[in-house]
Scaffold this motif. Structure first.
Motif, PDB file in Angstrom:
ATOM      1  N   ARG A   1      -6.770  -0.194   4.019  1.00  0.00           N
ATOM      2  CA  ARG A   1      -6.365   0.217   3.742  1.00  0.00           C
ATOM      3  C   ARG A   1      -6.547   0.784   2.782  1.00  0.00           C
ATOM      4  O   ARG A   1      -6.996   1.972   2.305  1.00  0.00           O
ATOM      5  CB  ARG A   1      -4.800   0.012   2.887  1.00  0.00           C
ATOM      6  N   ARG A   2      -7.637   0.301   1.473  1.00  0.00           N
ATOM      7  CA  ARG A   2      -8.216   0.583   0.680  1.00  0.00           C
ATOM      8  C   ARG A   2      -9.480   1.963   1.077  1.00  0.00           C
ATOM      9  O   ARG A   2     -10.017   2.852   1.084  1.00  0.00           O
ATOM     10  CB  ARG A   2      -9.758  -0.062   0.402  1.00  0.00           C
ATOM     11  N   ASP A   3     -10.299   1.525   2.687  1.00  0.00           N
ATOM     12  CA  ASP A   3     -10.981   2.208   3.141  1.00  0.00           C
ATOM     13  C   ASP A   3     -10.427   3.206   3.150  1.00  0.00           C
ATOM     14  O   ASP A   3     -11.356   4.664   3.818  1.00  0.00           O
ATOM     15  CB  ASP A   3     -11.728   1.811   4.324  1.00  0.00           C
TER      16      ASP A   3
ATOM     17  N   ALA B   1      -3.544   3.597  -2.131  1.00  0.00           N
ATOM     18  CA  ALA B   1      -3.939   2.139  -3.607  1.00  0.00           C
ATOM     19  C   ALA B   1      -3.619   1.227  -2.779  1.00  0.00           C
ATOM     20  O   ALA B   1      -2.089   1.255  -2.145  1.00  0.00           O
ATOM     21  CB  ALA B   1      -2.559   3.156  -4.390  1.00  0.00           C
ATOM     22  N   VAL B   2      -3.895   0.243  -2.997  1.00  0.00           N
ATOM     23  CA  VAL B   2      -3.523  -1.745  -2.452  1.00  0.00           C
ATOM     24  C   VAL B   2      -3.703  -2.181  -3.371  1.00  0.00           C
ATOM     25  O   VAL B   2      -3.800  -2.606  -4.647  1.00  0.00           O
ATOM     26  CB  VAL B   2      -4.607  -1.598  -1.966  1.00  0.00           C
TER      27      VAL B   2
ATOM     28  N   SER C   1      -4.186  -2.981  -8.258  1.00  0.00           N
ATOM     29  CA  SER C   1      -4.817  -2.140  -7.289  1.00  0.00           C
ATOM     30  C   SER C   1      -6.331  -2.097  -8.141  1.00  0.00           C
ATOM     31  O   SER C   1      -7.364  -1.567  -7.796  1.00  0.00           O
ATOM     32  CB  SER C   1      -4.195  -0.831  -7.332  1.00  0.00           C
TER      33      SER C   1
ATOM     34  N   PHE D   1       0.894  -1.268  -0.266  1.00  0.00           N
ATOM     35  CA  PHE D   1       0.198  -0.098   0.015  1.00  0.00           C
ATOM     36  C   PHE D   1       0.488   1.385   0.053  1.00  0.00           C
ATOM     37  O   PHE D   1       2.619   0.998   0.948  1.00  0.00           O
ATOM     38  CB  PHE D   1      -1.263   0.319   1.292  1.00  0.00           C
TER      39      PHE D   1
ATOM     40  N   ILE E   1      -8.503  -4.889  -6.419  1.00  0.00           N
ATOM     41  CA  ILE E   1      -8.343  -5.022  -5.560  1.00  0.00           C
ATOM     42  C   ILE E   1     -10.043  -5.184  -5.002  1.00  0.00           C
ATOM     43  O   ILE E   1     -10.736  -5.547  -4.664  1.00  0.00           O
ATOM     44  CB  ILE E   1      -8.276  -3.677  -4.463  1.00  0.00           C
ATOM     45  N   ASN E   2     -10.499  -4.394  -6.138  1.00  0.00           N
ATOM     46  CA  ASN E   2     -12.379  -3.971  -5.292  1.00  0.00           C
ATOM     47  C   ASN E   2     -13.173  -5.483  -5.222  1.00  0.00           C
ATOM     48  O   ASN E   2     -13.746  -6.250  -4.685  1.00  0.00           O
ATOM     49  CB  ASN E   2     -13.023  -3.019  -5.416  1.00  0.00           C
TER      50      ASN E   2
ATOM     51  N   ARG F   1      -8.440  -4.222   2.560  1.00  0.00           N
ATOM     52  CA  ARG F   1      -9.189  -3.457   2.890  1.00  0.00           C
ATOM     53  C   ARG F   1      -9.811  -2.739   3.522  1.00  0.00           C
ATOM     54  O   ARG F   1     -10.336  -1.604   3.612  1.00  0.00           O
ATOM     55  CB  ARG F   1     -11.352  -4.373   3.485  1.00  0.00           C
TER      56      ARG F   1
END
Length: 86
Positions: free
Chosen positions: A42-44, A48-49, A65, A9, A68-69, A40
């Protein structure tokens, strides 16, 4: 058990650093579920993950990235499937 998953990340820069540092950080995890929970979070935070499996783990997985979703949604879909079975 050795780690088989990693999540990388972006690191938000704070202050002035005396030397150039990588803007990314990586953590390793023993299970895909642990990696997903961390990714999740870090994304929240708006970071960028991306994630993947550590060599020589097979099958090799790389989740960019942009994917990821979908990877995180797979986990929620499978959880819904198991709760429907009750």
């Amino acid at each position: 058990m050795s780690p088989t998953w990693y999540v990388t990340f972006e690191v938000q820069r704070r202050g002035i650093l005396p030397r150039q540092r990588s803007p990314r950080e990586t953590k390793t995890f023993e299970t895909e579920q642990e990696a997903k929970l961390f990714a999740r979070a870090r994304r929240d935070e708006g970071l960028a993950v991306f994630a993947g499996t550590i060599n020589p783990h097979r099958p090799k997985r790389l989740i960019p990235s942009s994917g990821i979703n979908g990877w995180l949604a797979d986990d929620q879909d499978s959880a819904a499937d198991t709760s429907d079975a009750d």
